[in-house]
Motif scaffolding. Structure first.
Motif, PDB file in Angstrom:
ATOM      1  N   HIS A 185       9.552  10.018 -35.611  1.00 44.99           N
ATOM      2  CA  HIS A 185      10.267  11.197 -35.120  1.00 44.99           C
ATOM      3  C   HIS A 185      10.110  11.375 -33.618  1.00 44.99           C
ATOM      4  O   HIS A 185      10.320  12.480 -33.109  1.00 44.99           O
ATOM      5  N   ARG A 186       9.782  10.346 -32.901  1.00 46.99           N
ATOM      6  CA  ARG A 186       9.503  10.509 -31.473  1.00 46.99           C
ATOM      7  C   ARG A 186      10.052   9.308 -30.692  1.00 46.99           C
ATOM      8  O   ARG A 186       9.863   8.150 -31.068  1.00 46.99           O
ATOM      9  N   ARG A 187      10.751   9.638 -29.608  1.00 49.70           N
ATOM     10  CA  ARG A 187      11.159   8.645 -28.609  1.00 49.70           C
ATOM     11  C   ARG A 187      10.609   9.096 -27.265  1.00 49.70           C
ATOM     12  O   ARG A 187      10.577  10.298 -26.975  1.00 49.70           O
ATOM     13  N   ILE A 188      10.199   8.163 -26.450  1.00 48.43           N
ATOM     14  CA  ILE A 188       9.614   8.506 -25.162  1.00 48.43           C
ATOM     15  C   ILE A 188      10.359   7.771 -24.055  1.00 48.43           C
ATOM     16  O   ILE A 188      10.916   6.689 -24.271  1.00 48.43           O
ATOM     17  N   THR A 189      10.363   8.377 -22.881  1.00 54.06           N
ATOM     18  CA  THR A 189      10.936   7.797 -21.667  1.00 54.06           C
ATOM     19  C   THR A 189       9.822   7.680 -20.642  1.00 54.06           C
ATOM     20  O   THR A 189       9.259   8.701 -20.214  1.00 54.06           O
ATOM     21  N   LEU A 190       9.504   6.472 -20.251  1.00 59.02           N
ATOM     22  CA  LEU A 190       8.437   6.202 -19.285  1.00 59.02           C
ATOM     23  C   LEU A 190       9.043   6.116 -17.899  1.00 59.02           C
ATOM     24  O   LEU A 190       9.992   5.344 -17.675  1.00 59.02           O
ATOM     25  N   VAL A 191       8.489   6.900 -16.978  1.00 58.44           N
ATOM     26  CA  VAL A 191       8.988   6.928 -15.599  1.00 58.44           C
ATOM     27  C   VAL A 191       7.797   6.745 -14.672  1.00 58.44           C
ATOM     28  O   VAL A 191       6.768   7.430 -14.816  1.00 58.44           O
ATOM     29  N   GLU A 192       7.935   5.836 -13.734  1.00 56.99           N
ATOM     30  CA  GLU A 192       6.892   5.619 -12.730  1.00 56.99           C
ATOM     31  C   GLU A 192       7.173   6.499 -11.520  1.00 56.99           C
ATOM     32  O   GLU A 192       8.274   6.468 -10.949  1.00 56.99           O
ATOM     33  N   CYS A 193       6.191   7.288 -11.124  1.00 55.97           N
ATOM     34  CA  CYS A 193       6.357   8.219 -10.011  1.00 55.97           C
ATOM     35  C   CYS A 193       6.076   7.502  -8.698  1.00 55.97           C
ATOM     36  O   CYS A 193       4.964   6.998  -8.497  1.00 55.97           O
ATOM     37  N   PRO A 194       7.043   7.441  -7.779  1.00 48.98           N
ATOM     38  CA  PRO A 194       6.792   6.796  -6.481  1.00 48.98           C
ATOM     39  C   PRO A 194       5.952   7.680  -5.569  1.00 48.98           C
ATOM     40  O   PRO A 194       5.716   8.861  -5.849  1.00 48.98           O
ATOM     41  N   GLN A 195       5.509   7.103  -4.463  1.00 42.60           N
ATOM     42  CA  GLN A 195       4.673   7.844  -3.513  1.00 42.60           C
ATOM     43  C   GLN A 195       5.555   8.583  -2.509  1.00 42.60           C
ATOM     44  O   GLN A 195       5.567   8.306  -1.317  1.00 42.60           O
ATOM     45  N   ASP A 196       6.294   9.533  -3.013  1.00 45.36           N
ATOM     46  CA  ASP A 196       7.206  10.312  -2.194  1.00 45.36           C
ATOM     47  C   ASP A 196       7.118  11.763  -2.651  1.00 45.36           C
ATOM     48  O   ASP A 196       7.150  12.052  -3.859  1.00 45.36           O
ATOM     49  N   MET A 197       7.029  12.678  -1.698  1.00 43.92           N
ATOM     50  CA  MET A 197       6.866  14.083  -2.057  1.00 43.92           C
ATOM     51  C   MET A 197       8.081  14.624  -2.784  1.00 43.92           C
ATOM     52  O   MET A 197       7.960  15.399  -3.739  1.00 43.92           O
ATOM     53  N   SER A 198       9.286  14.240  -2.363  1.00 44.50           N
ATOM     54  CA  SER A 198      10.496  14.722  -3.041  1.00 44.50           C
ATOM     55  C   SER A 198      10.572  14.193  -4.468  1.00 44.50           C
ATOM     56  O   SER A 198      10.968  14.913  -5.395  1.00 44.50           O
ATOM     57  N   ALA A 199      10.176  12.922  -4.677  1.00 39.21           N
ATOM     58  CA  ALA A 199      10.177  12.374  -6.034  1.00 39.21           C
ATOM     59  C   ALA A 199       9.136  13.067  -6.913  1.00 39.21           C
ATOM     60  O   ALA A 199       9.375  13.314  -8.102  1.00 39.21           O
ATOM     61  N   MET A 200       7.985  13.410  -6.349  1.00 39.73           N
ATOM     62  CA  MET A 200       6.981  14.148  -7.111  1.00 39.73           C
ATOM     63  C   MET A 200       7.504  15.508  -7.543  1.00 39.73           C
ATOM     64  O   MET A 200       7.291  15.944  -8.689  1.00 39.73           O
ATOM     65  N   LEU A 201       8.197  16.209  -6.641  1.00 40.67           N
ATOM     66  CA  LEU A 201       8.760  17.517  -6.975  1.00 40.67           C
ATOM     67  C   LEU A 201       9.812  17.414  -8.076  1.00 40.67           C
ATOM     68  O   LEU A 201       9.867  18.251  -8.980  1.00 40.67           O
ATOM     69  N   ASP A 202      10.664  16.386  -7.994  1.00 44.72           N
ATOM     70  CA  ASP A 202      11.725  16.233  -8.989  1.00 44.72           C
ATOM     71  C   ASP A 202      11.160  15.899 -10.364  1.00 44.72           C
ATOM     72  O   ASP A 202      11.610  16.436 -11.387  1.00 44.72           O
ATOM     73  N   LEU A 203      10.171  14.997 -10.420  1.00 47.36           N
ATOM     74  CA  LEU A 203       9.617  14.602 -11.711  1.00 47.36           C
ATOM     75  C   LEU A 203       8.747  15.696 -12.312  1.00 47.36           C
ATOM     76  O   LEU A 203       8.621  15.779 -13.542  1.00 47.36           O
ATOM     77  N   ALA A 204       8.126  16.525 -11.478  1.00 48.22           N
ATOM     78  CA  ALA A 204       7.322  17.628 -12.015  1.00 48.22           C
ATOM     79  C   ALA A 204       8.186  18.657 -12.740  1.00 48.22           C
ATOM     80  O   ALA A 204       7.694  19.369 -13.623  1.00 48.22           O
ATOM     81  N   LYS A 205       9.465  18.733 -12.392  1.00 42.54           N
ATOM     82  CA  LYS A 205      10.368  19.700 -13.031  1.00 42.54           C
ATOM     83  C   LYS A 205      10.760  19.275 -14.439  1.00 42.54           C
ATOM     84  O   LYS A 205      11.109  20.120 -15.264  1.00 42.54           O
TER      85      LYS A 205
END
Length: 510
Positions: free
Chosen positions: A181-201
């Motif tokens: 009953h579970r599917r997951i999406t793995l995303v690697e967070c780059p070393q960028d402040m804007s990318a960190m903000l977007d993925l934290a949302k």
């Protein structure tokens, strides 16, 4: 008197025989008497006027000067007496009222009452509406850490554990089936402040990788502060590079210190997993299995902001703008992904992080590229008549359930680009394509089929253009090609142009 009183049996001492009797009062069963024995006697008659043998014995004891035993007196107080009294009367005494009254004055009483009401009020929350559909979208897992800590290696190990496939090159999100009953999406967070903000949302869970040989870095604490602002999803810590510690005592001391620091930054009881070293280019199977099981059973926290605002993590995008459009002109993009939160409607404004707000032109429901096991099983058990067979409970995932959707990444031998799919074949399976070290003109020892395929691969135009240019070409002997009138006019025109064209040799280089 003996017949009237009956036979009586008792134990007396030898001193009783010294009483005054008019005749033989006692008859001995033994041969002789002794002061130290207790003898069983038979009372024949009572010449002394004694009413019964028991009172006679007591009277003889009083005559000797011994005190009588005290009679038993029932206890009227105590725990047992109180319980018996309550059981007999059916009334239970109340506790001492003075021992359970408020103490400390009016202010203390007010504080206690206020504290009790606050505790009760904290339990009364407004009901949260979970808008997750029956088939939920994939669980988003963000892998974050400083450079060189092992983020890509961890994602490759998880893909190998869940899907039994190798992730050779990662470029973008990876969606796979992790359970029934579970599917997951793995995303690697780059070393960028804007990318960190977007993925934290959008993150439902965060795997924070920490290099144990180096210690905590600033990127880890920065991302923790960002998560605290955006609802603070589930966070798991992962220690890597533990193989640098050769001494067991130093390793245990370091683990204890890192765990204490990690829990002080997050919360008491935060989980911290350990990845000791690499095996065949990936982390150890048992360690990855423990981490994967914890990911599979973790429940996502229901955040009100996400439930009220629909959002989508774009797994793939295509630029549908005409190639002749200037670079500064508005462009049309097609974004593919799963919708989370509320409902997404056409005509509404959608915010692209770092770009701006844009209207949604059209929305289409496409086939799921990574369907859940229930959907796969329903198609698998469907008969020719359209009816479904008897469903069995899925206890384990079959190979047909272990699906991976990773556009842009190299999973196995398939790579999906924006508008093209590439299939990579191993060197030992390549037979028709020229290899890197093989001479281009040396085709004498090759089979005829290989030479024909290589000749077709070397053509600049397709086969239909070649046939249009050469109307006399026959694939089968004694065959007649009948072309429509329009095609025949085009072929004649092309033939005339080729006859009038002159070949010009390019000038030689410098």
């Amino acid at each position: 008197q003996a017949q009237k009183a009956g036979w009586a049996k008792g134990h007396v001492r030898d001193a009783c025989a010294k009483q005054r009797h008019s005749g033989p009062a006692l008859a001995s069963r033994g041969d002789h008497w002794s002061d130290s024995w207790l003898v069983s006697v038979l009372i024949v008659h009572y010449p002394c006027g004694i009413a019964d043998p028991v009172s006679g014995i007591v009277g003889s004891m009083e005559a000797g000067g011994d005190k009588p035993k005290k009679t038993h007196r029932k206890s009227l107080s105590g725990v047992k007496a109180k319980k018996k009294k309550e059981k007999r009367t059916g009334k239970v005494e109340k506790h001492n009222p003075k021992a359970h009254t408020f103490s400390g004055g009016v202010q203390s009483v007010a504080k206690r009452v206020r504290y009790a009401l606050e505790r009760q009020g904290k339990k009364e929350h407004a009901p949260r509406v979970d808008k997750t559909p029956k088939v939920p979208p994939p669980f988003i897992v963000v892998v974050q850490g400083p450079p060189g800590v092992g983020k890509t290696t961890l994602i490759q190990s998880l893909v190998k554990h869940y899907a039994r496939q190798r992730l050779l090159q990662m470029n973008g999100p990876v969606t796979l089936v992790s359970g029934r009953h579970r599917r997951i999406t793995l995303v690697e967070c780059p070393q960028d402040m804007s990318a960190m903000l977007d993925l934290a949302k959008v993150a439902d869970m965060v795997l924070m990788l920490v290099d144990a040989a180096y210690g905590f870095e600033l990127e880890t604490f920065e991302f923790i502060n960002i998560l605290q602002v955006h609802g603070f999803p589930k966070v798991l810590g992962v220690l890597t590079h533990l193989d640098h510690f050769k001494d067991g005592k130093t390793l245990r001391k370091m683990k204890k210190m890192m765990k204490r620091r990690f829990q002080s930054e997050l919360f008491e009881g935060a989980k911290l997993f350990h990845l000791s070293g690499l095996q065949y280019g990936r982390y150890h199977r048992v360690e990855v299995q423990n981490l994967a099981r914890f990911i599979s059973v973790t429940k996502a926290s229901v955040l009100s902001w996400r439930q009220n605002h629909p959002y989508m993590l774009a797994l793939r995008w295509e630029d549908q703008t005409h190639p002749a459009t200037p670079a500064g002109s508005p462009r049309s993009l097609d974004l593919y992904g799963y919708v989370y939160g509320g409902r997404l409607r056409e005509g509404t404004q959608a915010h692209l992080p770092g770009v701006g707000d844009f209207p949604i032109a059209t929305l289409k429901a496409l086939p799921d590229p990574c369907p859940p096991p229930e959907a796969v099983e329903s198609q698998w058990t469907q008969t020719k008549d359209g009816k479904e067979k008897k469903k069995n409970a899925l206890r384990t995932l079959a190979e047909r359930h272990r699906l991976v959707y990773a556009p842009g990444s190299d999973v196995g031998s398939i790579t999906v680009d924006s508008d093209t799919m590439f299939i990579t074949l191993p060197e030992h399976t390549v037979g028709f394509t020229e290899r890197d070290g093989e001479a281009a003109g040396n085709q004498a020892g090759l089979p005829e089929a290989v030479r024909m395929v290589r000749a077709l691969q070397g053509r600049e135009r397709a086969l239909d253009h070649a046939m249009a240019a050469r109307p006399g070409l026959r694939l089968v002997r004694d065959a007649v090609v009948q072309l429509p009138k329009e095609d025949a006019d085009k072929v004649a025109q092309i033939t005339e142009q080729q006859a009038a064209r002159k070949r010009r040799k390019a000038p030689e280089a410098g």
